[in-house]
Design a protein around this motif. Structure first.
Motif, mmCIF file in Angstrom:
data_model
loop_
_atom_site.group_PDB
_atom_site.id
_atom_site.type_symbol
_atom_site.label_atom_id
_atom_site.label_comp_id
_atom_site.label_asym_id
_atom_site.label_seq_id
_atom_site.Cartn_x
_atom_site.Cartn_y
_atom_site.Cartn_z
ATOM 1 N N LEU A 148 22.382 -15.675 11.623
ATOM 2 C CA LEU A 148 22.479 -16.915 10.856
ATOM 3 C C LEU A 148 21.715 -18.025 11.572
ATOM 4 O O LEU A 148 21.998 -18.328 12.732
ATOM 5 C CB LEU A 148 23.943 -17.340 10.704
ATOM 6 N N GLY A 149 20.769 -18.623 10.856
ATOM 7 C CA GLY A 149 20.130 -19.827 11.353
ATOM 8 C C GLY A 149 20.943 -21.045 10.940
ATOM 9 O O GLY A 149 21.954 -20.946 10.246
ATOM 10 N N LEU A 150 20.504 -22.218 11.356
ATOM 11 C CA LEU A 150 21.234 -23.442 11.054
ATOM 12 C C LEU A 150 21.360 -23.664 9.552
ATOM 13 O O LEU A 150 22.446 -23.960 9.043
ATOM 14 C CB LEU A 150 20.522 -24.635 11.710
ATOM 15 N N ALA A 156 26.323 -21.947 3.748
ATOM 16 C CA ALA A 156 27.496 -21.125 3.449
ATOM 17 C C ALA A 156 28.802 -21.744 3.954
ATOM 18 O O ALA A 156 29.873 -21.202 3.668
ATOM 19 C CB ALA A 156 27.324 -19.737 4.067
ATOM 20 N N ALA A 157 28.716 -22.849 4.669
ATOM 21 C CA ALA A 157 29.921 -23.479 5.217
ATOM 22 C C ALA A 157 30.440 -24.542 4.261
ATOM 23 O O ALA A 157 30.488 -25.732 4.575
ATOM 24 C CB ALA A 157 29.624 -24.084 6.592
ATOM 25 N N ARG A 158 30.822 -24.101 3.081
ATOM 26 C CA ARG A 158 31.350 -25.026 2.078
ATOM 27 C C ARG A 158 32.211 -24.265 1.078
ATOM 28 O O ARG A 158 32.052 -23.053 0.898
ATOM 29 C CB ARG A 158 30.214 -25.741 1.346
ATOM 30 N N MET A 254 15.232 -28.626 4.432
ATOM 31 C CA MET A 254 16.132 -27.566 3.981
ATOM 32 C C MET A 254 17.539 -27.758 4.549
ATOM 33 O O MET A 254 18.540 -27.589 3.848
ATOM 34 C CB MET A 254 15.580 -26.201 4.397
ATOM 35 N N VAL A 255 17.626 -28.129 5.823
ATOM 36 C CA VAL A 255 18.926 -28.363 6.449
ATOM 37 C C VAL A 255 19.582 -29.613 5.859
ATOM 38 O O VAL A 255 20.781 -29.617 5.554
ATOM 39 C CB VAL A 255 18.780 -28.505 7.975
ATOM 40 N N ALA A 256 18.796 -30.671 5.671
ATOM 41 C CA ALA A 256 19.342 -31.908 5.110
ATOM 42 C C ALA A 256 19.900 -31.678 3.707
ATOM 43 O O ALA A 256 20.984 -32.179 3.356
ATOM 44 C CB ALA A 256 18.269 -32.990 5.085
ATOM 45 N N LYS A 257 19.182 -30.895 2.898
ATOM 46 C CA LYS A 257 19.665 -30.600 1.545
ATOM 47 C C LYS A 257 20.930 -29.744 1.579
ATOM 48 O O LYS A 257 21.846 -29.935 0.772
ATOM 49 C CB LYS A 257 18.566 -29.894 0.741
ATOM 50 N N ALA A 258 20.973 -28.797 2.519
ATOM 51 C CA ALA A 258 22.167 -27.959 2.647
ATOM 52 C C ALA A 258 23.376 -28.804 3.048
ATOM 53 O O ALA A 258 24.496 -28.590 2.554
ATOM 54 C CB ALA A 258 21.929 -26.852 3.675
ATOM 55 N N LEU A 259 23.172 -29.783 3.925
ATOM 56 C CA LEU A 259 24.256 -30.677 4.317
ATOM 57 C C LEU A 259 24.722 -31.519 3.129
ATOM 58 O O LEU A 259 25.924 -31.734 2.934
ATOM 59 C CB LEU A 259 23.814 -31.573 5.467
ATOM 60 N N THR A 260 23.776 -31.999 2.334
ATOM 61 C CA THR A 260 24.136 -32.782 1.152
ATOM 62 C C THR A 260 24.915 -31.941 0.152
ATOM 63 O O THR A 260 25.911 -32.405 -0.432
ATOM 64 C CB THR A 260 22.870 -33.349 0.486
#
Length: 311
Positions: A148-150, A156-158, A254-260
């Motif tokens: 798993l990358g960041l 998946a952490a939601r 990609m990470v910022a969108k996943a956090l949003t």
């Protein structure tokens, strides 16, 4: 005098007002086979008989070390203190109301070392204290071992995801990696602190391996009343949105969108909980009014209306 050999694994246990149930947690850790372990338990300024229970077990079981904190540190601070005293190569965080699956941690460590990982997690199940029942597997047991990358982890952490919320997983950490990167649990967060700890580790270059076929951790469900964690979805949402705006996470679209997306999913989950808990029309109307204050809330409201129309 010959020094005691270094244990392969340190089980990290924050213990606060858990005298009635902490022994189950400790016994589950002692029931690991195939690797040498120690348990580092921090009595976090408990006001009940927790310290006496820990000390009584430690007198019979030398693998248990008890640290008595005279100041309440919270779960994050107590874990940081335990990690500071840990002698193992690997660290496994265990909550006082939960349990480890017997014999699971040895195979996880083996997988992690074969793949040169810094973090490794297995599957989880849920234990109903009231019904004395354990749930079925939450993952497909034939799923492959994956890295798993960041972005993968955050995505998946939601809640309301294809698989269970990865933020619920209880990984093992290579303690040397944590110390080299000076990684600590955030002490200003008392709900969702594991998510931030893992995000920080992945941001620092940790290699994370998920072995879904190994059941390693058994959560006790909240209906038991044993958990001392205060649920705070609003804070989780705010902290997730803050991460999305901060470097280095904001610099990776990609990470910022996943956090949003995580923040939006948490907001809709919070609305579901609030609406389900609301009693009477005025309380439910307050939740509906709150849903109008965000785009994710408005999507939740449209879904709610659509379901009412259909049914």
């Amino acid at each position: 005098m010959t020094a005691a050999p270094r244990p392969k694994l340190s089980v990290i246990l924050a213990a606060y007002n858990c005298a009635d149930f902490v022994e189950r947690s400790i016994r589950s850790a002692l029931d690991q086979q195939g690797l040498s372990i120690e348990i580092v338990a921090v009595n976090d300024c408990s006001s009940d008989g927790t310290l006496a229970v820990l000390q009584a077990i430690a007198r019979e079981e030398p693998r248990l070390r008890v640290i008595d904190s005279r100041k309440n540190l919270g779960p994050s601070g107590a874990r940081n203190l335990a990690f500071d005293h840990a002698a193992g190569e690997w660290g496994a965080v265990l909550d006082a109301d939960d349990a480890l699956q017997p014999g699971a941690l040895g195979p996880l460590v083996q997988i992690a070392e074969e793949r040169e990982a810094d973090i490794v997690a297995g599957s989880i199940r849920f234990f109903s204290h009231r019904r004395q029942e354990i749930s079925g597997a939450v993952f497909r047991e034939d799923a492959p071992i994956t890295a798993l990358g960041l972005k993968d982890f955050v995505e998946a952490a939601r809640p309301q995801n294809r698989e269970p919320d990865y933020g619920l997983l209880k990984p093992l950490f290579r303690i040397g990696f944590l110390r080299e990167r000076a990684l600590r649990y955030r002490t200003d967060i008392r709900h969702g602190e594991d998510f931030h700890f893992i995000v920080d580790a992945l941001g620092a270059g940790a290699r994370y391996i998920l072995a879904r076929e190994i059941l390693s951790y058994i959560y006790t469900t909240r209906e038991s009343g044993l958990s001392r964690t205060r649920v705070d979805y609003s804070r989780m949402i705010a902290e997730t949105e803050k991460l999305a705006r901060q470097a280095p996470y904001s610099e990776d679209p990609m990470v910022a969108k996943a956090l949003t997306r995580r923040a939006d999913a948490l907001r809709m989950h919070e609305l579901n909980v609030l609406y389900g808990d609301a009693t009477g029309l005025p309380s439910k109307l307050k939740v509906l009014a709150r849903s109008l204050t965000s785009s994710a809330g408005q999507r939740w409201l449209k879904t709610k209306i659509a379901k009412r129309v259909v049914h």
